[in-house]
Scaffold this motif. Structure first.
Motif, PDB file in Angstrom:
ATOM      1  N   GLU A  77       0.855  -1.185   0.000  1.00  0.00           N
ATOM      2  CA  GLU A  77       0.000   0.000   0.000  1.00  0.00           C
ATOM      3  C   GLU A  77       0.888   1.231   0.000  1.00  0.00           C
ATOM      4  OE1 GLU A  77      -3.087  -0.071  -0.309  1.00  0.00           O
ATOM      5  OE2 GLU A  77      -3.501  -2.167  -0.007  1.00  0.00           O
ATOM      6  N   HIS A 102       2.178   4.929  -0.154  1.00  0.00           N
ATOM      7  CA  HIS A 102       1.577   6.222   0.150  1.00  0.00           C
ATOM      8  C   HIS A 102       2.500   7.307  -0.376  1.00  0.00           C
ATOM      9  CE1 HIS A 102      -1.512   4.738   3.020  1.00  0.00           C
ATOM     10  NE2 HIS A 102      -0.652   3.748   3.126  1.00  0.00           N
ATOM     11  N   ALA A 150      -3.878  10.275  11.809  1.00  0.00           N
ATOM     12  CA  ALA A 150      -4.453   8.934  11.745  1.00  0.00           C
ATOM     13  C   ALA A 150      -4.506   8.283  13.121  1.00  0.00           C
ATOM     14  CB  ALA A 150      -3.625   8.061  10.799  1.00  0.00           C
ATOM     15  N   TYR A 181      -3.650   4.712  13.882  1.00  0.00           N
ATOM     16  CA  TYR A 181      -3.016   3.611  13.162  1.00  0.00           C
ATOM     17  C   TYR A 181      -3.005   2.376  14.052  1.00  0.00           C
ATOM     18  CZ  TYR A 181       0.493   1.254  10.194  1.00  0.00           C
ATOM     19  OH  TYR A 181       1.171   0.385   9.363  1.00  0.00           O
ATOM     20  N   CYS A 240      -9.582   2.458  14.712  1.00  0.00           N
ATOM     21  CA  CYS A 240      -8.494   2.823  13.808  1.00  0.00           C
ATOM     22  C   CYS A 240      -8.962   3.222  12.417  1.00  0.00           C
ATOM     23  CB  CYS A 240      -7.494   1.671  13.705  1.00  0.00           C
ATOM     24  SG  CYS A 240      -6.679   1.355  15.285  1.00  0.00           S
ATOM     25  N   THR A 241      -8.279   4.204  11.846  1.00  0.00           N
ATOM     26  CA  THR A 241      -8.521   4.622  10.468  1.00  0.00           C
ATOM     27  C   THR A 241      -7.557   3.936   9.508  1.00  0.00           C
ATOM     28  OG1 THR A 241      -7.004   6.509  10.689  1.00  0.00           O
ATOM     29  CG2 THR A 241      -9.324   6.883  11.231  1.00  0.00           C
ATOM     30  N   HIS A 242      -6.369   3.590  10.001  1.00  0.00           N
ATOM     31  CA  HIS A 242      -5.338   2.925   9.209  1.00  0.00           C
ATOM     32  C   HIS A 242      -4.847   1.696   9.968  1.00  0.00           C
ATOM     33  CE1 HIS A 242      -5.433   6.958   7.532  1.00  0.00           C
ATOM     34  NE2 HIS A 242      -4.726   6.545   6.498  1.00  0.00           N
ATOM     35  N   GLY A 253      -2.400   0.170   5.169  1.00  0.00           N
ATOM     36  CA  GLY A 253      -3.220   1.098   4.414  1.00  0.00           C
ATOM     37  C   GLY A 253      -4.428   1.489   5.247  1.00  0.00           C
ATOM     38  N   THR A 254      -5.394   2.167   4.628  1.00  0.00           N
ATOM     39  CA  THR A 254      -6.602   2.505   5.367  1.00  0.00           C
ATOM     40  C   THR A 254      -7.382   1.227   5.661  1.00  0.00           C
ATOM     41  OG1 THR A 254      -7.999   2.803   3.408  1.00  0.00           O
ATOM     42  CG2 THR A 254      -6.744   4.726   4.177  1.00  0.00           C
ATOM     43  N   ARG A 255      -8.124   1.233   6.751  1.00  0.00           N
ATOM     44  CA  ARG A 255      -8.883   0.042   7.141  1.00  0.00           C
ATOM     45  C   ARG A 255      -9.837  -0.381   6.039  1.00  0.00           C
ATOM     46  NH1 ARG A 255     -12.751   1.219  11.888  1.00  0.00           N
ATOM     47  NH2 ARG A 255     -13.732   2.336  10.164  1.00  0.00           N
ATOM     48  N   ASP A 256     -10.603   0.553   5.499  1.00  0.00           N
ATOM     49  CA  ASP A 256     -11.591   0.209   4.480  1.00  0.00           C
ATOM     50  C   ASP A 256     -10.928  -0.310   3.212  1.00  0.00           C
ATOM     51  OD1 ASP A 256     -13.572   0.973   6.199  1.00  0.00           O
ATOM     52  OD2 ASP A 256     -13.841   2.963   5.316  1.00  0.00           O
ATOM     53  N   HIS A 257      -9.786   0.279   2.842  1.00  0.00           N
ATOM     54  CA  HIS A 257      -9.121  -0.131   1.612  1.00  0.00           C
ATOM     55  C   HIS A 257      -8.561  -1.545   1.737  1.00  0.00           C
ATOM     56  CE1 HIS A 257      -7.545   0.524  -2.323  1.00  0.00           C
ATOM     57  NE2 HIS A 257      -6.277   0.429  -1.947  1.00  0.00           N
TER      58      HIS A 257
END
Length: 352
Positions: free
Chosen positions: A20, A22, A58, A60, A230-232, A245-249
């Motif tokens: 991932e 960045h 973030a 993380y 967490c967001t990442h 990476g981001t949680r959703d991704h």
């Protein structure tokens, strides 16, 4: 920075991330490493060339089972252990060159916090504050009391540390990390020893800090703790950073499927259209009792960013244009636990 009493900090410069990647300058990231490695004299490689990236702002989640290298990585980030190789940047500055300038902006709770057993919680915090050359001694009492209240220890401020329960000791470690406003907070297993109510309070505190602009790195082996705050996410296994990476991704990229329930008469049309769109593993289930058929296909990335794969809304539009009726449409994503098991073959403690 606050860790165990007497701890100091060093470290090392920046890096892109595995898989991932960045983009962005070093100054845009709270933590950035390149090739960070720790090899012990026995030959054991505890951390194997990781490229960690924690964006500013973030929360993380540093995720992995016990023994995966999380705590060793954190100790290298904070200079408590010297890396065998690699570089570290904290808050955009190279370490250890900028340690005197950066570390006062970093709060940390690493492993089990250590305090003087015969001093009270308040006195222990005052002792820690006294060794911080950048702290104002005139406000020590006020800041210590505020930190104790924030972690739910206000009523136990004058109680000796040796009389604290495990959960109270963990809370005092959090209070020590919060004696001053921090730009970066590093928490290693922050809910260790806490009851469910205490765990919820820590989650709330992490969200509150993030909303105020603090970047938070939370290391844990508890899946629920990571998923809720967490967001990442970075997943460690065997000393390596397997994915970040981001949680959703992360969950969208691995094993997502588009699920379409359609009239039985339209199932063949829907199946052909999914295949025409380039979606892999397109299949049709047996007809349901109501005569409908569920057709599904792999959707590697629901943003449409991977190759020429369409976004879910474009799949739905294409099905309608092809003449397939849609009774229901959904995208099913794997859980974070499923992603982890796929990567490592190991399970997780998901009891909290």
């Amino acid at each position: 920075m606050t860790t165990a009493p007497g701890a100091t900090a060093t470290a090392a410069a920046p890096a892109p991330a595995p898989r991932e990647a960045h983009a962005g300058a070093v100054s845009d990231d709270a933590i950035r490493t390149r090739g960070l490695t720790k090899r012990f004299r026995t030959g054991q490689v505890a951390v194997d060339g990781i490229d960690l990236l924690v964006p500013r702002g973030a929360v993380y989640g540093f995720l992995g089972p016990n023994g995966s290298g999380k705590t060793t990585t954190i100790r290298m980030l904070l200079g408590l252990v010297a890396p065998t190789a690699g570089q570290v940047h904290l808050l955009g500055a190279p370490m250890p060159q900028a340690a005197a300038r950066v570390l006062p902006r970093v709060g940390a709770l690493v492993e089990g916090p250590a305090f003087q057993p015969y001093l009270s919680g308040r006195a222990n915090l005052a002792r820690l504050d006294a060794v911080d050359a950048s702290a104002d001694p005139r406000t020590t009492r006020t800041r210590a009391d505020a930190a104790l209240e924030r972690v739910g220890l206000g009523a136990a401020a004058d109680k000796r540390y040796r009389q604290y329960s495990l959960g109270m000791k963990q809370r005092l470690g959090l209070a020590a990390a919060l004696l001053r406003p921090r730009d970066l907070l590093v928490l290693d297993e922050p809910t260790n020893g806490l009851d469910p109510q205490g765990t919820r309070e820590v989650r709330h505190l992490v969200r509150e800090l993030a909303d105020a602009g603090t970047t938070v790195l939370v290391s844990s082996h508890l899946l629920a703790e990571i998923e809720q705050v967490c967001t990442h996410i970075g997943i460690m296994g065997g000393g390596r950073l397997l994915l970040q990476g981001t949680r959703d991704h992360l969950t969208a990229r691995r094993g997502s499927r588009v699920m379409v329930r359609t009239p039985q008469a339209d199932a063949a049309t829907a199946l052909a259209e999914l295949r025409r769109l380039g979606l892999a593993d397109a299949t049709a289930e047996r007809p349901a009792a109501d005569g409908s058929v569920t057709v599904s296909a792999a959707l590697a990335d629901d943003t449409g960013a991977d190759g020429d794969l369409p976004a879910p809304q474009d799949v739905a539009g294409a099905l309608v244009r092809a003449g397939a009726g849609i009774l229901a449409f959904d995208v099913r994503r794997p859980s974070l636990e499923q992603v982890f098991v796929e990567l490592t073959g190991e399970g997780f403690d998901v009891t909290r």
